[in-house]
Scaffold this active site. Structure first.
Site, PDB file in Angstrom:
ATOM      1  N   CYS A 140      63.686   2.689   7.333  1.00  0.00           N
ATOM      2  CA  CYS A 140      62.697   2.693   8.425  1.00  0.00           C
ATOM      3  C   CYS A 140      61.359   2.106   7.989  1.00  0.00           C
ATOM      4  O   CYS A 140      60.699   1.421   8.781  1.00  0.00           O
ATOM      5  CB  CYS A 140      62.504   4.113   8.934  1.00  0.00           C
ATOM      6  N   CYS A 141      60.952   2.357   6.731  1.00  0.00           N
ATOM      7  CA  CYS A 141      59.593   1.953   6.336  1.00  0.00           C
ATOM      8  C   CYS A 141      59.439   0.436   6.179  1.00  0.00           C
ATOM      9  O   CYS A 141      58.503  -0.140   6.756  1.00  0.00           O
ATOM     10  CB  CYS A 141      59.158   2.678   5.076  1.00  0.00           C
TER      11      CYS A 141
ATOM     12  N   GLU B 220      60.394  15.952   5.979  1.00  0.00           N
ATOM     13  CA  GLU B 220      59.678  14.688   6.184  1.00  0.00           C
ATOM     14  C   GLU B 220      58.462  14.935   7.080  1.00  0.00           C
ATOM     15  O   GLU B 220      58.152  14.129   7.959  1.00  0.00           O
ATOM     16  CB  GLU B 220      60.573  13.630   6.830  1.00  0.00           C
TER      17      GLU B 220
ATOM     18  N   CYS C 179      55.904   5.146   7.259  1.00  0.00           N
ATOM     19  CA  CYS C 179      55.994   5.127   8.737  1.00  0.00           C
ATOM     20  C   CYS C 179      55.019   6.110   9.373  1.00  0.00           C
ATOM     21  O   CYS C 179      54.515   5.853  10.474  1.00  0.00           O
ATOM     22  CB  CYS C 179      57.393   5.528   9.203  1.00  0.00           C
TER      23      CYS C 179
HETATM   24  O1  FUB Z   1      64.966   9.002  11.741  1.00  0.00           O
HETATM   25  C1  FUB Z   1      64.454   7.708  11.798  1.00  0.00           C
HETATM   26  C2  FUB Z   1      63.470   7.503  10.691  1.00  0.00           C
HETATM   27  O2  FUB Z   1      64.122   7.687   9.449  1.00  0.00           O
HETATM   28  C3  FUB Z   1      62.340   8.515  10.663  1.00  0.00           C
HETATM   29  O3  FUB Z   1      61.240   8.152  11.420  1.00  0.00           O
HETATM   30  C4  FUB Z   1      62.027   8.570   9.208  1.00  0.00           C
HETATM   31  O4  FUB Z   1      61.268   9.707   8.861  1.00  0.00           O
HETATM   32  C5  FUB Z   1      63.380   8.513   8.570  1.00  0.00           C
HETATM   33  O5  FUB Z   1      63.977   9.773   8.547  1.00  0.00           O
HETATM   34 ZN    ZN Z   2      59.825   5.274   7.309  1.00  0.00          ZN
END
Ligand code: FUB
Ligand code: ZN
Length: 622
Positions: free
Chosen positions: A404-405, A320, A338
């Site tokens: 998260c996004c 990621e 994110c």
């Molecule tokens: O780990 C928390 C969030 O979930 C990260 O910022 C994203 O990349 C996803 O893995």
């Molecule tokens: Zn995210």
């Protein structure tokens, strides 16, 4: 009526809250916060409308009804039996959704949403342990294993809780959530620090949150804890799942070198962006030139060698995050939404330090392309991954297991107004973004209103009415975006000199009278862009950009449905045309190449109609 009363109550509360003793942010210029900015233009108003309705509703349904996220709090509060369900950092999605709801209350009062926040805060407060600890995963499933694995996001979740609590306090003046946040932060302060427990948060976030809490409460120990946590990095103290993973190790979470020695970008993209934002915040308060030097070094590496034309970063799905310099594949691009939000947060802070518009250029690129692509025009579907080319199988979804996004976008959008203006007593007003809006601020003890009228990003004409309470002299610095090669400027219809651009701004200095009108016209032709030749994926290709928007070809718009038949050349022609009825209203680009015609739409708007192929980088024959 209720709405009106609530709105005026909220305004009074904002004034009351801002009247108490709080340390002002220490950046050389100060952002004008979004609660002082009313967005009025068509482009952002419809994004905000979709946010206030569709997006927040989606977040509420998903966190409360369709998944166990709220139930985890109810269980940890002792009001329901059962184990924690879901991912160990799911608490953070609730907090981010709450931050978005709270921000939205400021400009869109909504008694139901406010009551819902009260209800959720009740569960959260009950789920908090007597010593201040708060994390439903550990409390429910592993109560004796707190703080055993630095990857497990305990401080990450706590950081998002703090940000949500500060937002709630700002929006409502209530201290219910803020008390939870200060209890938690006090507990952290008592547990970690010099002569106490060491800790390297596996996912950064707490650092910038503690600085926010310091600003909200005036408690300097939160700032000191943030600084201490930053200084913990890079000394071999980290341990846990990330560190044990042979493919990742400490660099994945920016724990391979002390923060002031950072120069190359590595590891997980979102973690890096949050770290850099936290470093900037602490450096602004504590005057740490070694931090700012490190941030400038790593910025060159991110932007010069590791960023997509969309402002997206983190090309690789396996971590990621970042891979090799110039390794920027299009179909396989990860570009997490994110991470683009992180680029906005970090680049804005870099500008607040330096008043250099190059950071806003990057911020704007990430905001209009990388971030906005993450949300459907209706506001109810999301991309997590944002490729620059698709075979037609990549679509926005309602929600994700790891969400998260969506929750991040929901807190980011209502704060967009904060990125338009910055002010400083000595250097005047900085107009960083062109967004139709009315903003209130103070300039050297004079109240000042700025009314911006524009159809940006579709057209480059901007009218700015300056309304000081009384006549006043101060500079107005207008950002000339890096994409703009020519522009004209007038004040009260009198042409101004445009030669004296410095750090990306042209400065107007005069004794401003109420009603003075600045007109800035940024020429916005269609540009054909070539990538750095070291980006293998884009050799023999070109992308199209107009103003801040990157365009793409989508199958649905093309007469013969064959994207590969579109081959650009030096003889290709382009025309920007108003397509007010299309999607949410846009300027599309009509192209002609050889005997083929094609249509381009802004990248952020792709995948809002029927499924099909898409490309940003298009084959080009000299
Ligand atoms: O780990 C928390 C969030 O979930 C990260 O910022 C994203 O990349 C996803 O893995
Ligand atoms: Zn995210």
């Amino acid at each position: 009526m209720i709405k009106r009363i609530l709105k005026s109550t909220i305004l009074v509360l904002i004034l009351a809250v801002s009247g108490c003793q709080k340390p002002a942010q220490n950046y050389t210029v100060q952002q004008v916060p979004f609660n002082q900015v009313k967005i009025t233009d068509q482009f952002w108003s419809s994004r905000l409308e979709a946010h206030a309705h569709a997006m927040l509703e989606t977040c509420i349904v998903q966190t409360q009804d369709s998944t166990e996220r709220i139930n985890n709090f109810i269980k940890a509060a002792g009001l329901m039996d059962g184990e924690h369900k879901g991912i160990y950092f799911d608490d953070s999605d609730v907090y981010k959704a709450m931050e978005g709801i709270a921000y939205s209350l400021i400009n869109n009062p909504n008694p139901e949403h406010e009551a819902l926040l009260d209800e959720w805060i009740g569960y959260i407060a009950k789920a908090q342990q007597p010593d201040g600890y708060l994390n439903t995963f550990y409390t429910l499933n592993h109560p004796n294993e707190r703080w055993t694995d630095m990857e497990k996001h305990e401080m990450y979740c706590g950081g998002h809780m703090i940000e949500a609590a500060v937002a709630h306090h700002k929006a409502t003046g209530k201290t219910t959530f803020l008390n939870v946040a200060t209890n938690f932060a006090d507990y952290l302060y008592d547990t970690f620090g010099p002569e106490k427990k060491h800790w390297v948060p596996g996912h950064e976030e707490i650092e910038l949150a503690l600085v926010k809490l310091y600003h909200e409460t005036g408690e300097k120990k939160y700032l000191d804890l943030s600084h201490w946590l930053l200084e913990e990095r890079g000394h071999g103290l980290g341990h846990g799942a990330i560190w044990d993973n042979k493919d990742w190790g400490p660099a994945y979470c920016q724990d391979d070198v002390p923060v002031s020695e950072i120069s190359d970008i590595k590891g997980h993209a979102v973690r890096a962006m949050y770290l850099f934002s936290g470093m900037a915040d602490v450096a602004a308060e504590k005057d740490l030139p070694e931090y700012t030097a490190a941030l400038q070094r790593v910025w060159e590496d991110v932007v010069g060698r590791n960023m997509y034309i969309t402002g997206g970063i983190g090309s690789s799905g396996s971590n990621e995050g970042f891979s090799k310099d110039y390794e920027l594949p299009n179909k396989e691009a990860y570009c997490e939404t994110c991470a683009s939000i992180g680029m906005v947060l970090w680049n804005n802070r870099m500008n607040l330090f330096s008043q250099d518009a190059k950071y806003i250029d990057v911020m704007e690129r990430s905001m209009y392309n990388g971030v906005l692509a993450g949300i459907s025009l209706e506001g109810d579907r999301f991309f997590y991954v944002n490729p620059l080319e698709s075979e037609g199988h990549h679509h926005r979804q309602e929600w994700f297991g790891c969400a998260c996004c969506p929750s991040n976008v929901s807190r980011f959008l209502p704060s967009v107004g904060s990125y338009i203006y910055a002010v400083s007593e000595s250097e005047g007003v900085f107009v960083n973004l062109y967004v139709g809006s009315t903003a209130g601020m103070e300039m050297n003890d004079t109240k000042l209103e700025l009314v911006q009228n524009t159809n940006y990003p579709w057209y480059g004409k901007i009218e700015l009415e300056v309304r000081p309470e009384k006549d006043a002299s101060f500079p107005v610095n207008l950002r000339i975006p890096d994409w703009c090669k020519s522009y004209s400027l007038s004040v009260n219809d009198k042409k101004q000199n445009t030669e004296s651009k410095e750090n990306g701004y042209v400065t107007l200095e005069r004794n401003w009278e109420r009603g003075d009108k600045i007109t800035l016209t940024l020429d916005m032709p269609v540009e054909v862009v070539a990538a750095d030749p070291r980006v293998e994926a884009n050799i023999g290709k070109r992308a199209i950009q107009r103003g801040p928007l990157v365009y793409c070809i989508e199958e649905i718009d093309q007469a013969n449905k064959n994207l590969d038949a579109i081959q650009l050349s030096g003889a290709s022609t382009f025309e920007a045309t108003n397509a007010s009825g299309k999607l949410d209203g846009m300027v599309e680009i009509q192209g002609e190449t050889g005997d083929a015609n094609f249509t381009m739409i802004p990248y952020f708007a792709w995948d809002n109609r029927e499924a099909g192929r898409m490309k940003v980088w298009i084959d080009y024959n000299e």
